[in-house]
Write a protein that holds these residues in place. Sequence first.
Motif, PDB file in Angstrom:
ATOM      1  N   GLN A 183     -81.790   8.114 -19.958  1.00 24.31           N
ATOM      2  CA  GLN A 183     -81.645   6.952 -20.840  1.00 24.31           C
ATOM      3  C   GLN A 183     -81.282   7.383 -22.251  1.00 24.31           C
ATOM      4  O   GLN A 183     -80.551   6.711 -22.964  1.00 24.31           O
ATOM      5  CB  GLN A 183     -82.934   6.159 -20.858  1.00 24.31           C
ATOM      6  CG  GLN A 183     -83.196   5.547 -19.508  1.00 24.31           C
ATOM      7  CD  GLN A 183     -84.654   5.313 -19.323  1.00 24.31           C
ATOM      8  OE1 GLN A 183     -85.231   4.530 -20.062  1.00 24.31           O
ATOM      9  NE2 GLN A 183     -85.259   6.003 -18.381  1.00 24.31           N
ATOM     10  N   ASN A 184     -81.780   8.542 -22.621  1.00 21.13           N
ATOM     11  CA  ASN A 184     -81.444   9.077 -23.924  1.00 21.13           C
ATOM     12  C   ASN A 184     -79.960   9.406 -24.037  1.00 21.13           C
ATOM     13  O   ASN A 184     -79.385   9.363 -25.114  1.00 21.13           O
ATOM     14  CB  ASN A 184     -82.257  10.341 -24.162  1.00 21.13           C
ATOM     15  CG  ASN A 184     -82.942  10.273 -25.477  1.00 21.13           C
ATOM     16  OD1 ASN A 184     -82.411   9.688 -26.417  1.00 21.13           O
ATOM     17  ND2 ASN A 184     -84.106  10.864 -25.564  1.00 21.13           N
ATOM     18  N   LEU A 185     -79.374   9.754 -22.902  1.00 24.59           N
ATOM     19  CA  LEU A 185     -77.942  10.042 -22.900  1.00 24.59           C
ATOM     20  C   LEU A 185     -77.171   8.805 -23.363  1.00 24.59           C
ATOM     21  O   LEU A 185     -76.240   8.900 -24.172  1.00 24.59           O
ATOM     22  CB  LEU A 185     -77.534  10.455 -21.484  1.00 24.59           C
ATOM     23  CG  LEU A 185     -76.058  10.572 -21.176  1.00 24.59           C
ATOM     24  CD1 LEU A 185     -75.400  11.636 -22.046  1.00 24.59           C
ATOM     25  CD2 LEU A 185     -75.852  10.935 -19.703  1.00 24.59           C
ATOM     26  N   THR A 191     -75.164   5.145 -29.894  1.00 30.81           N
ATOM     27  CA  THR A 191     -75.739   4.789 -31.199  1.00 30.81           C
ATOM     28  C   THR A 191     -75.380   5.823 -32.264  1.00 30.81           C
ATOM     29  O   THR A 191     -75.824   5.705 -33.396  1.00 30.81           O
ATOM     30  CB  THR A 191     -77.286   4.695 -31.138  1.00 30.81           C
ATOM     31  OG1 THR A 191     -77.774   5.980 -30.753  1.00 30.81           O
ATOM     32  CG2 THR A 191     -77.776   3.664 -30.166  1.00 30.81           C
ATOM     33  N   ASN A 192     -74.598   6.833 -31.883  1.00 27.99           N
ATOM     34  CA  ASN A 192     -74.273   7.879 -32.858  1.00 27.99           C
ATOM     35  C   ASN A 192     -72.770   8.019 -32.980  1.00 27.99           C
ATOM     36  O   ASN A 192     -72.111   8.413 -32.019  1.00 27.99           O
ATOM     37  CB  ASN A 192     -74.838   9.225 -32.400  1.00 27.99           C
ATOM     38  CG  ASN A 192     -76.348   9.225 -32.405  1.00 27.99           C
ATOM     39  OD1 ASN A 192     -76.963   9.095 -33.465  1.00 27.99           O
ATOM     40  ND2 ASN A 192     -76.943   9.339 -31.236  1.00 27.99           N
ATOM     41  N   PRO A 250     -70.886  -0.128 -22.604  1.00 30.54           N
ATOM     42  CA  PRO A 250     -71.040  -1.502 -22.090  1.00 30.54           C
ATOM     43  C   PRO A 250     -71.066  -2.474 -23.271  1.00 30.54           C
ATOM     44  O   PRO A 250     -71.392  -2.081 -24.393  1.00 30.54           O
ATOM     45  CB  PRO A 250     -72.384  -1.463 -21.371  1.00 30.54           C
ATOM     46  CG  PRO A 250     -73.097  -0.262 -21.882  1.00 30.54           C
ATOM     47  CD  PRO A 250     -72.094   0.680 -22.467  1.00 30.54           C
ATOM     48  N   HIS A 251     -70.772  -3.702 -22.970  1.00 27.90           N
ATOM     49  CA  HIS A 251     -70.768  -4.709 -24.035  1.00 27.90           C
ATOM     50  C   HIS A 251     -72.177  -4.875 -24.604  1.00 27.90           C
ATOM     51  O   HIS A 251     -72.389  -4.976 -25.806  1.00 27.90           O
ATOM     52  CB  HIS A 251     -70.210  -6.003 -23.426  1.00 27.90           C
ATOM     53  CG  HIS A 251     -70.665  -7.235 -24.081  1.00 27.90           C
ATOM     54  ND1 HIS A 251     -70.299  -7.544 -25.369  1.00 27.90           N
ATOM     55  CD2 HIS A 251     -71.476  -8.242 -23.655  1.00 27.90           C
ATOM     56  CE1 HIS A 251     -70.865  -8.693 -25.708  1.00 27.90           C
ATOM     57  NE2 HIS A 251     -71.579  -9.124 -24.683  1.00 27.90           N
ATOM     58  N   LYS A 252     -73.171  -4.862 -23.743  1.00 28.49           N
ATOM     59  CA  LYS A 252     -74.589  -4.975 -24.121  1.00 28.49           C
ATOM     60  C   LYS A 252     -75.363  -4.085 -23.173  1.00 28.49           C
ATOM     61  O   LYS A 252     -74.892  -3.787 -22.089  1.00 28.49           O
ATOM     62  CB  LYS A 252     -75.098  -6.407 -23.890  1.00 28.49           C
ATOM     63  CG  LYS A 252     -74.707  -7.373 -24.951  1.00 28.49           C
ATOM     64  CD  LYS A 252     -75.881  -7.574 -25.888  1.00 28.49           C
ATOM     65  CE  LYS A 252     -75.458  -8.425 -27.070  1.00 28.49           C
ATOM     66  NZ  LYS A 252     -75.911  -7.942 -28.327  1.00 28.49           N
ATOM     67  N   MET A 253     -76.595  -3.717 -23.553  1.00 29.65           N
ATOM     68  CA  MET A 253     -77.405  -2.917 -22.646  1.00 29.65           C
ATOM     69  C   MET A 253     -78.024  -3.826 -21.593  1.00 29.65           C
ATOM     70  O   MET A 253     -79.249  -3.949 -21.492  1.00 29.65           O
ATOM     71  CB  MET A 253     -78.499  -2.185 -23.430  1.00 29.65           C
ATOM     72  CG  MET A 253     -78.043  -0.849 -23.932  1.00 29.65           C
ATOM     73  SD  MET A 253     -77.577   0.210 -22.553  1.00 29.65           S
ATOM     74  CE  MET A 253     -76.353   1.220 -23.324  1.00 29.65           C
TER      75      MET A 253
END
Length: 486
Positions: A183-185, A191-192, A250-253
């Motif tokens: 999930q961190n991937l 986000t970076n 993706p457009h949203k999580m």
Amino acid sequence: MTEPFDIVIFGGAGDLSFRKLIPALYRSYCEDKLPASSRVIACCRNAQEQSAYLQHADEALQEYLAEGEYRTEAAQAFIEHVYPVELDITESGAFWQAMAELLNEYRQRVRVYYLAIPPAIFGVCCQNLAKYELVDERSRVVVEKPLGYNADTANAINEEIARYFDESAIYRIDHYLGKETVQNLMALRFTNVIFEQLWDAKSIDHVQISISETVGLEGRAGFYNEAGALRDMVQNHLLQLLCLVAMESPHKMKASSIRAEKVKVLESLRPMRGDDVKRHTVRGQYVAGNHKGKLVPGYLEELAEAQSNTETFVALRAYVDNWRWARVPFYLRTGKRMKQRCAEIVIQYKEVSHRVYDRDAGALAPNRLVIRLQPEESIQLTMMAKDLDTLDMRLQPATLNLNFSDTYKKFKSDAYKRLILDAVSANPSLFIHRDEVAHAWAWIDPIIDAWQSDAQDPHLYRAGTWGPEESDELLAEDGFKWFNAG
Ligand code: BG6
């Protein structure tokens, strides 16, 4: 989730249940995520299994929890949530009637049906749930692998479950997706700005995704010898990891957006047929060898058979034929009885386009991002920096290290706990959609067909090594090496 719920484990006295599910539910209890009066209903095949169940569950906690996690008081309190019941899944009658009565003590509750049973009885199990009116909008079914043996059998299993459950209530589990670093991937990528700008064929040379295990058959000889490493690990875990590395944002999580992006990656995998399979894949099988100073038996000895050409190791080169990844090789590798237990994703960057330092300053190592899933969870970025031990201008690789087990000392990750709780709270983002299963098999099936028609034996490798030499040669052909942990 604050509301009490019921989880019914079909195959409650099986290996998966004792090794993974019961410990995961105990951890949920310890984190106050098993609200009072929630029930863990464990289905046993007979009365003996049922009467010994609570004792076994307690022993399983002692055996499979990490050091320091087992606390007698907590274990006793958790065990009060566990209800072993005798149930012959295939026999519709008194057993199911009793199950219905037990479940209907709380009609309004969320119910999770966990199918930790062979796929051959998924259908009859779901049929009986429907017959006894135990399927409604608050119930969901969690399905364990193996989800089929090829595209056709997977489709048949999915069809059968779909007769009784809507796709939105079917949670196909791949426990790799519940690992925190996985999930961190996604967090890292989406986000970076520094990574997402450098996440394509312009900057990345190649990608390695490797899951090496030190264990052998672990009492699963029958299943494993039929399946082999490609079906057991590549079709699911490795392809899922590849999807998360290669997919677009993706457009949203949310589940539908994430799954849609993963399907696009699977559709873009370059198909391999006939000679391509020979060129791009390596199959291996272990023979006796040394692991940590101990002699371990070979595959055939463990199997107690004179012959088998099942692969216990696979390495392959894959391509994602789309704009972002054109011509970037993705090397996937997995095997049993390898040198070390490790799962990691290595993003190998390209060399800098122009060298500004003299050769005297030392060699330049291209940047490398290593996302490690296990044994410990970490993300490391290697880059070049000046050697500060000397006044001379010398360059050396330095590593930025984000080690989660150091940073979050109290955090105990458990993929099953995470995924069970996601199913309880109706969050399917980390579960697999039927279309993903179908596309993954569509890519895998021709590889298996080519292996079968070639009828070549797997290459042998010694237990306790990194696999057969041919696996190193696969990368050497492209001028690369496997990045081996340790
Ligand atoms: C399972 C495979 O899906 O994953 C096993 O069937 C394998 O053969 C296991 O050992 C590996 O999981 P983990 O989480 O221990 O890497």
